[in-house]
Scaffold this motif. Structure first.
Motif, PDB file in Angstrom:
ATOM      1  N   VAL A 140      50.094  40.343  30.444  1.00  0.00           N
ATOM      2  CA  VAL A 140      50.029  41.412  29.446  1.00  0.00           C
ATOM      3  C   VAL A 140      50.862  42.608  29.893  1.00  0.00           C
ATOM      4  N   ALA A 141      50.667  43.047  31.134  1.00  0.00           N
ATOM      5  CA  ALA A 141      51.293  44.279  31.620  1.00  0.00           C
ATOM      6  C   ALA A 141      52.799  44.157  31.766  1.00  0.00           C
ATOM      7  N   CYS A 142      53.272  43.013  32.256  1.00  0.00           N
ATOM      8  CA  CYS A 142      54.693  42.861  32.608  1.00  0.00           C
ATOM      9  C   CYS A 142      55.372  41.729  31.863  1.00  0.00           C
ATOM     10  N   ARG A 143      54.686  41.180  30.869  1.00  0.00           N
ATOM     11  CA  ARG A 143      55.235  40.061  30.097  1.00  0.00           C
ATOM     12  C   ARG A 143      55.672  38.915  31.007  1.00  0.00           C
ATOM     13  N   ALA A 144      54.874  38.636  32.022  1.00  0.00           N
ATOM     14  CA  ALA A 144      55.166  37.520  32.922  1.00  0.00           C
ATOM     15  C   ALA A 144      54.980  36.207  32.174  1.00  0.00           C
ATOM     16  N   TYR A 145      55.880  35.271  32.396  1.00  0.00           N
ATOM     17  CA  TYR A 145      55.816  33.991  31.699  1.00  0.00           C
ATOM     18  C   TYR A 145      54.659  33.137  32.219  1.00  0.00           C
ATOM     19  N   PRO A 146      54.000  32.386  31.338  1.00  0.00           N
ATOM     20  CA  PRO A 146      52.926  31.502  31.801  1.00  0.00           C
ATOM     21  C   PRO A 146      53.395  30.448  32.792  1.00  0.00           C
ATOM     22  N   SER A 147      54.692  30.112  32.764  1.00  0.00           N
ATOM     23  CA  SER A 147      55.220  29.086  33.666  1.00  0.00           C
ATOM     24  C   SER A 147      55.619  29.650  35.026  1.00  0.00           C
ATOM     25  N   SER A 148      55.537  30.971  35.192  1.00  0.00           N
ATOM     26  CA  SER A 148      55.939  31.585  36.456  1.00  0.00           C
ATOM     27  C   SER A 148      54.745  31.727  37.394  1.00  0.00           C
ATOM     28  N   TRP A 149      54.988  32.343  38.547  1.00  0.00           N
ATOM     29  CA  TRP A 149      53.960  32.491  39.573  1.00  0.00           C
ATOM     30  C   TRP A 149      53.548  33.950  39.714  1.00  0.00           C
ATOM     31  N   GLY A 150      52.343  34.131  40.204  1.00  0.00           N
ATOM     32  CA  GLY A 150      51.853  35.470  40.490  1.00  0.00           C
ATOM     33  C   GLY A 150      51.138  35.485  41.822  1.00  0.00           C
ATOM     34  N   VAL A 151      50.993  36.681  42.401  1.00  0.00           N
ATOM     35  CA  VAL A 151      50.264  36.838  43.643  1.00  0.00           C
ATOM     36  C   VAL A 151      49.183  37.889  43.419  1.00  0.00           C
ATOM     37  N   VAL A 152      48.022  37.650  44.020  1.00  0.00           N
ATOM     38  CA  VAL A 152      46.882  38.559  43.898  1.00  0.00           C
ATOM     39  C   VAL A 152      46.371  38.871  45.300  1.00  0.00           C
ATOM     40  N   ILE A 153      46.235  40.160  45.618  1.00  0.00           N
ATOM     41  CA  ILE A 153      45.652  40.590  46.879  1.00  0.00           C
ATOM     42  C   ILE A 153      44.360  41.331  46.559  1.00  0.00           C
ATOM     43  N   THR A 154      43.252  40.819  47.040  1.00  0.00           N
ATOM     44  CA  THR A 154      41.947  41.438  46.801  1.00  0.00           C
ATOM     45  C   THR A 154      41.483  42.174  48.058  1.00  0.00           C
ATOM     46  N   GLY A 155      40.504  43.048  47.879  1.00  0.00           N
ATOM     47  CA  GLY A 155      39.955  43.792  49.010  1.00  0.00           C
ATOM     48  C   GLY A 155      40.785  45.001  49.384  1.00  0.00           C
TER      49      GLY A 155
END
Length: 446
Positions: A171-186
């Motif tokens: 939603v925020a960056c119009r990232a494609y569903p076929s691409s990758w993302g990284v999440v850092i928690t804590g």
């Protein structure tokens, strides 16, 4: 498009008005955008929304159309802080950093199974489950997978890579569903600079580990408006004549390098080096031309005495001088440019490119390279061009700390790398002159 105050815009669609009200309540700046109507066109697009999110020293302005409204309406964006130039943000409410990835990976497909712990995402995963008002078939995900690695001693700190990226990132960056993302928690900080540094340091170390162990190369994806931003080239004069059948034959290797450079529209450092290789290709040829010509003139002189030891010694000195010139790259380049670039043609080029000429005379733009100054009597303007081209090449090639004594090396997507437009135009012009001078008459069909 022109911005206006969203609070005073009665034409804003109800769906966007609701998002604007939420953003305003969260203390975010909100505008309405309208397409500028051309005087000859009566059609004006419907208003769109623009929200200014905190992002360090400059806000990140995100544009939202009526089509985007359902996704934004179902997203909690009040505590987002966008991070640097990346397609990434910190969610202060959850202590989570989310970023889009640009990957150049080896062994995708079956190679994915090489990473232990990389597992398919559950069908009911929130990042896969459509909204209530969304058709399930609207988004097709390609092999949804996720890998989560927790810190061995810091509770709650983890890093996750996944495809598709988290819904909020799409939603925020119009990232494609076929691409990758990284999440850092804590993440315990709410400050932009600290969160940005944490994202860069943890992700970089993790990505290098993945590459070393499994051959997968990731990097953080930047906002495309920032990553490839550069100054526009000055408009080139276009011929009014009908194209003719080519009458010159160019060296295949050098011409291929030139066309390769022309195709590198989003990689200024690589493009510059490719143009430089065009010049470099012909350096051995032109580096000896002047000295060889002098030697030829001496030997043609009917007064030259083959039995005179002093005369022969002068010839030996000329040969040694030829070898010295051929062994110095800066001198080789200068000989090539001097031979192929006419001073009058260079002046015509600079006069027809006033913005570029002014920029290349400004010492505050790109440090530690030769300026072009017609009033400098220590070297001709053609020699100044050769020196500038070589200096800039050194700042690109010697990409290590303290590697060339010329200050900081140029880095991809750095500030100075986005100021290369006019130098790219200049070296392209020089490469064209070298190609033309080095070409020969064509013998097509003979």
């Amino acid at each position: 498009m022109t911005p206006s105050d969203a609070e005073q815009d009665d034409e804003l669609a109800p769906e966007l008005r609701e998002i604007a009200d939420r953003a305003h309540a969260a203390g975010l700046k909100v505008w309405t955008l309208r397409w500028n109507a051309h005087p000859a066109v009566a059609i004006v697009g419907e208003p769109e929304l623009q929200i200014g999110f905190p992002a360090g020293r400059m806000p990140r302005k995100v544009q939202i159309s009526r089509r985007d409204a359902p996704d934004w309406a179902s997203t909690d964006f009040a505590d987002w802080v966008f991070l640097g130039d990346y397609d990434a943000f910190l969610d202060r409410s959850s202590g989570t950093v989310v970023a889009a990835l640009d990957h150049r990976a080896v062994g995708f497909g079956l190679g994915l199974k090489k990473i232990p712990g990389l597992a398919p995402m559950a069908e009911d995963d929130p990042d896969l489950t459509p909204r209530e008002d969304e058709e399930p078939a609207r988004i097709e995900f390609r092999e949804p997978v996720r890998l989560c690695v927790e810190h061995p001693s810091v509770e709650g700190l983890s890093i996750t890579i996944q495809r598709p990226p988290p819904r909020a990132l799409r939603v925020a960056c119009r990232a494609y569903p076929s691409s990758w993302g990284v999440v850092i928690t804590g993440v315990t900080t709410e400050r932009h600079d600290q969160a940005l540094r944490l994202l860069q340091e943890i992700s970089t170390s993790f990505f290098i580990d993945l590459d070393l162990s499994y051959g997968f190369a990731f990097r953080l994806k930047k906002d495309i408006r920032v990553e490839f931003a550069s100054e526009p080239s000055e408009e080139e004069p276009s011929s009014t004549k009908m194209p003719r059948f080519p009458v010159l034959k160019h060296n295949d290797d050098a011409a291929s390098l030139y066309l390769y450079a022309r195709a590198l529209v989003s990689a200024p450092l690589l493009a510059y080096l490719a143009y430089y290789q065009v010049l470099e290709f012909f350096m051995p040829k032109y580096a000896r031309v002047a000295a060889v010509q002098k030697l030829r003139d001496v030997l043609r002189d009917p007064r030259f005495d083959h039995d005179d030891d002093i005369a022969l010694g002068r010839v030996i000195e000329m040969v040694n001088d030829t070898d010295r010139i051929a062994g110095t790259e800066r001198e080789q380049l200068k000989a090539t440019v001097t031979r192929c670039l006419d001073a009058g043609a260079l002046l015509d080029y600079l006069e027809s490119h006033p913005r570029g000429t002014a920029a290349m005379a400004d010492k505050k733009r790109i440090a530690d390279i030769r300026l072009l100054n017609p009033k400098d009597t220590s070297a001709s303007l053609v020699e100044q061009v050769a020196d500038r081209i070589y200096d800039l090449r050194c700042r690109i090639v010697h990409g290590k700390e303290g590697g060339n004594g010329r200050g900081e090396p140029l880095r991809p997507f750095g500030r100075e790398s986005k100021l290369l437009t006019y130098d790219l135009d200049l070296i392209r012009f020089v490469a064209q002159r070298v190609l033309i001078t080095s070409s020969g008459p064509a013998t097509w069909g003979r």
